[in-house]
Design a protein around this motif. Sequence first.
Motif, PDB file in Angstrom:
ATOM      1  N   ASP A  96       2.830   4.613   6.166  1.00 41.92           N
ATOM      2  CA  ASP A  96       3.085   6.001   5.770  1.00 41.92           C
ATOM      3  C   ASP A  96       2.992   7.027   6.913  1.00 41.92           C
ATOM      4  O   ASP A  96       3.903   7.832   7.067  1.00 41.92           O
ATOM      5  N   ASP A 170       4.361  -2.036  -7.680  1.00 47.57           N
ATOM      6  CA  ASP A 170       3.489  -2.285  -6.535  1.00 47.57           C
ATOM      7  C   ASP A 170       2.586  -3.460  -6.896  1.00 47.57           C
ATOM      8  O   ASP A 170       2.390  -3.764  -8.075  1.00 47.57           O
ATOM      9  N   VAL A 217      -3.402  -1.256  -2.123  1.00 47.01           N
ATOM     10  CA  VAL A 217      -2.055  -1.793  -2.284  1.00 47.01           C
ATOM     11  C   VAL A 217      -1.853  -2.961  -1.324  1.00 47.01           C
ATOM     12  O   VAL A 217      -2.150  -2.864  -0.131  1.00 47.01           O
ATOM     13  N   ARG A 220       3.912  -2.610  -1.334  1.00 39.70           N
ATOM     14  CA  ARG A 220       4.419  -1.349  -1.849  1.00 39.70           C
ATOM     15  C   ARG A 220       5.899  -1.517  -2.168  1.00 39.70           C
ATOM     16  O   ARG A 220       6.705  -1.804  -1.270  1.00 39.70           O
ATOM     17  N   GLY A 239       1.153  -3.741   2.471  1.00 42.85           N
ATOM     18  CA  GLY A 239       0.031  -2.804   2.542  1.00 42.85           C
ATOM     19  C   GLY A 239      -0.694  -2.974   3.871  1.00 42.85           C
ATOM     20  O   GLY A 239      -0.503  -3.970   4.573  1.00 42.85           O
TER      21      GLY A 239
END
Length: 422
Positions: A96, A170, A217, A220, A239
């Motif tokens: 991310d 997920d 997670v 994803r 993850g």
Amino acid sequence: MRSWTRAEVPSLVELGHGEGGLPSVHDVRADARVVLPPTAGGDRPTASMYTCGITPYDATHLGHAFTYLAFDTLTRVWLDAGVEVRTAMNSTDVDDPLLERAQRDGVDWRELAERQQELFRSDMEALRILPPDSWVAVTERIAPIAEAVERLLESGDAYRLGAPDAEGDDVLFDTTRARQFAVGAGSRTDAATMLELTREFGGEPDRPGKRSPLDPVLWRAARPGEPAWESPVGRGRPGWHVECTVIAMDELGAPFTVAAGGRDLRFPHQEMQGHHALALGAPLFSRARLNAGLVAYEGEKMSKSLGNLVLVSRLLEAGARPAAIRLALLDHHWRADWEWHDHELEAAEARLDRWVAWSTLPDDDPSLGESVVPWLRATLADDLNTPAALQAVDAFIERAPADEGSLAAIDALLGIDLCGGA
Ligand SMILES: [Zn+2]
């Protein structure tokens, strides 16, 4: 992927100094000093270390450099002790923070990652940090990571959770099934802190449907505009924790000797890696877990959002000598949290000048035979006490001429090559 060029490490054995001793270092999980690697009678000792690598979007700030230097020091002490060392590290080249940065700056995430990895290579090489034997990008290991997630689903250690904005489900790790979760795991992390850290690291503790707020997670599912790969567990991407678990176990086997990283990775990252490994059938993930201290900048946490990152590349561009940056960092104990102040570099440059001047003085009477080797070995075997090691060199150069063994030890153990134009 390609790492960087390895600096020469002189052998003190070849110079007649014998081998150094094994170091005792502070293991976070045991919360105690342990001798590493554990000695096994007779055979040449072996050690393996997995170090959590960068997410390539803000490389290389002094906090990164301090962490990798700490484990470089451990590697050098092991080599001096005749240990056969194998090391691996990852690069979180899809995650991310990297994707957000790429989007903000309007660049392709792959380009951003490659550029930052290249910068990291050149910084590490300049600082003479020994490269890992394997430097593995997460995007190079999508298939084995997905396969591990599939196994966790099959064993019931993972579950699917629908995501309204995603193409599929997920996959999350079920921490309620994990043995001795955090408690007794040496991290001394209480429930409220675990929850807070989970939130801070993007673990979404309040997400509806989670079996425990702490469940991370593993996979994803693909979201619009995000990179995704086809896999047996659906289209998506790995993850954060499971990527390190799989890369470490693939490269080093489990248990390996040391799981290493900055102290901010203690929870949830390292804790989850260990539990993923157990759920995947490993008897133990690593024998010891080592955490380097964190570096702040003049009173504030060093972070991109505060705009106060001190980058190694900037210091080098401004004319700092790499060996001086190394000395400035080595002047802090590897486990200590500390603050960088700009005057540290000036002090380190002055120290380096004194050492270089000493190194060029002729040794008129080599028969004196004193060397700094035992002092360096003793201080570093004592929980990698680099500040004491630097002081030992300071004291030594006041009373003795430069001898071949001392110069080689300063290079081999501290990574400072005084003869090579440091
Ligand atoms: Zn990691």
